[in-house]
Design an enzyme around this catalytic site. Sequence first.
Site, mmCIF file in Angstrom:
data_model
loop_
_atom_site.group_PDB
_atom_site.id
_atom_site.type_symbol
_atom_site.label_atom_id
_atom_site.label_comp_id
_atom_site.label_asym_id
_atom_site.label_seq_id
_atom_site.Cartn_x
_atom_site.Cartn_y
_atom_site.Cartn_z
ATOM 1 N N GLY A 109 64.229 -81.785 -12.945
ATOM 2 C CA GLY A 109 65.326 -81.360 -12.071
ATOM 3 C C GLY A 109 65.004 -80.022 -11.434
ATOM 4 N N THR A 130 59.322 -78.975 -20.735
ATOM 5 C CA THR A 130 60.192 -80.024 -21.280
ATOM 6 C C THR A 130 59.588 -80.625 -22.533
ATOM 7 O OG1 THR A 130 61.153 -82.224 -20.929
ATOM 8 C CG2 THR A 130 59.177 -81.758 -19.689
ATOM 9 N N ILE A 131 60.455 -80.927 -23.487
ATOM 10 C CA ILE A 131 59.955 -81.632 -24.667
ATOM 11 C C ILE A 131 59.544 -83.054 -24.287
ATOM 12 C CG2 ILE A 131 61.285 -80.298 -26.350
ATOM 13 C CD1 ILE A 131 63.175 -82.779 -26.573
ATOM 14 N N ASP A 132 60.116 -83.576 -23.181
ATOM 15 C CA ASP A 132 59.896 -84.983 -22.824
ATOM 16 C C ASP A 132 58.481 -85.269 -22.306
ATOM 17 O OD1 ASP A 132 62.587 -85.189 -23.393
ATOM 18 O OD2 ASP A 132 63.213 -85.144 -21.295
ATOM 19 N N TYR A 260 69.112 -82.933 -31.233
ATOM 20 C CA TYR A 260 68.760 -81.619 -30.678
ATOM 21 C C TYR A 260 67.864 -80.786 -31.593
ATOM 22 C CZ TYR A 260 71.917 -82.921 -27.048
ATOM 23 O OH TYR A 260 72.487 -83.604 -26.012
ATOM 24 N N ILE A 261 67.689 -81.241 -32.832
ATOM 25 C CA ILE A 261 66.757 -80.541 -33.737
ATOM 26 C C ILE A 261 65.372 -80.472 -33.073
ATOM 27 C CG2 ILE A 261 65.506 -80.890 -35.928
ATOM 28 C CD1 ILE A 261 68.258 -81.884 -37.022
HETATM 29 O O1 F6P Z 1 65.093 -83.266 -21.148
HETATM 30 C C1 F6P Z 1 65.204 -82.851 -22.457
HETATM 31 C C2 F6P Z 1 66.279 -83.616 -23.151
HETATM 32 O O2 F6P Z 1 66.367 -83.077 -24.434
HETATM 33 C C3 F6P Z 1 66.096 -85.129 -23.183
HETATM 34 O O3 F6P Z 1 65.140 -85.524 -24.130
HETATM 35 C C4 F6P Z 1 67.490 -85.573 -23.481
HETATM 36 O O4 F6P Z 1 67.713 -86.872 -23.023
HETATM 37 C C5 F6P Z 1 68.315 -84.592 -22.703
HETATM 38 O O5 F6P Z 1 67.527 -83.440 -22.542
HETATM 39 C C6 F6P Z 1 69.619 -84.189 -23.344
HETATM 40 O O6 F6P Z 1 70.298 -83.439 -22.393
HETATM 41 P P1 F6P Z 1 71.577 -82.516 -22.653
HETATM 42 O O7 F6P Z 1 71.068 -81.177 -23.077
HETATM 43 O O8 F6P Z 1 72.225 -82.439 -21.300
HETATM 44 O O9 F6P Z 1 72.399 -83.190 -23.682
#
Ligand code: F6P
Length: 335
Positions: A109, A130-132, A260-261
Amino acid sequence: MRIGILTSGGDCPGINATIRGVCKTAISHYGMEVFGIHSGFRGLLDDEIEPLTESSLTGLLNMGGTILGTSREKPFKKRVTDSEDKPARMLRNINKYGLDCIVCIGGNGTQKTAAKLAAAGVNVVTVPKTIDNDVWGTDISFGFDSAVSIATDAIDRLHSTASSHQRVMVIEVMGHKAGWIALYSGMAGGGDIILLPELPFDIHRIGDTIISRLKKGKPYSIVVVAEGIPTLNGKKAAQYIAEEIEYETGFETRETVLGYIQRGGSPTAFDRNLATRMGGHATELAAAGMFGRMVSLRGDEITSVPLEEVAGKLKVVTEDHDLIIQGKRMGVCFG
Ligand code: F6P
């Protein structure tokens, strides 16, 4: 030269190390002035901008989160409720502080927004975060290694409880629409079944894998699922797969959503060094006037790519990835 720095999108381990890499290089090596912009692009809109000094940069290398705060503000997305032109508001604040360049640290984004800011005439340099690991144009983004390490540790822990209870354990990891975390943590954690959004799965084949493991004297299985796999009725990935497995095999099945961990806490040594190198390179690009570029890792080399090549694209796992080929050779089921 005076640069502004902001962090945008979901947080991840290594952002503070990147801020440190950018700012220390700017201040000590290039003699630049640095301004911290709070809460991503929202701070640029709302004039939440303050000078950063060397003393504000201590203790950042291993600190999780972001000292600048973050938001998912998309200033170029027009809403009917918007009373003012947001891009114009950002430009006003950039001029107010005399910022010669904005360093934007963020994921997909952020790269998109930064490309639009560059097209509006602002000098921009970005760092992929990004972790992704789904930012196009870089082999790896910082944060990914830390998330994989946390997820791998969780899978290791599930192994002992799975084998003690002879259960199937389903663990859901993050990754948005990409399966990088699932693939890397699934393989590093010795997962028996790994499901990625990029590859179709067949619940009968998954059931067969679990039953054939039982026949080989392994009455438990570990299933690693990416959060982005398709499910029915809007169910979360782990819940959906666990219910389907229990129905298909009769095995007692439990699910864990790691959540979120994976994003919290301190970065691994790999991410600290990647963030430091990428942050330093961002400042180097700014000093050289090479704007409109994203810092990138290619092999072991830190380089950069034009922002317009990156914006709007997604880097996903492909079926010919060597970890998938090797996993299949060793009997891992990918769906
Ligand atoms: O892009 C990182 C990420 O942690 C994704 O793995 C997950 O889908 C998303 O963000 C969660 O987003 P939010 O912080 O808006 O809940």
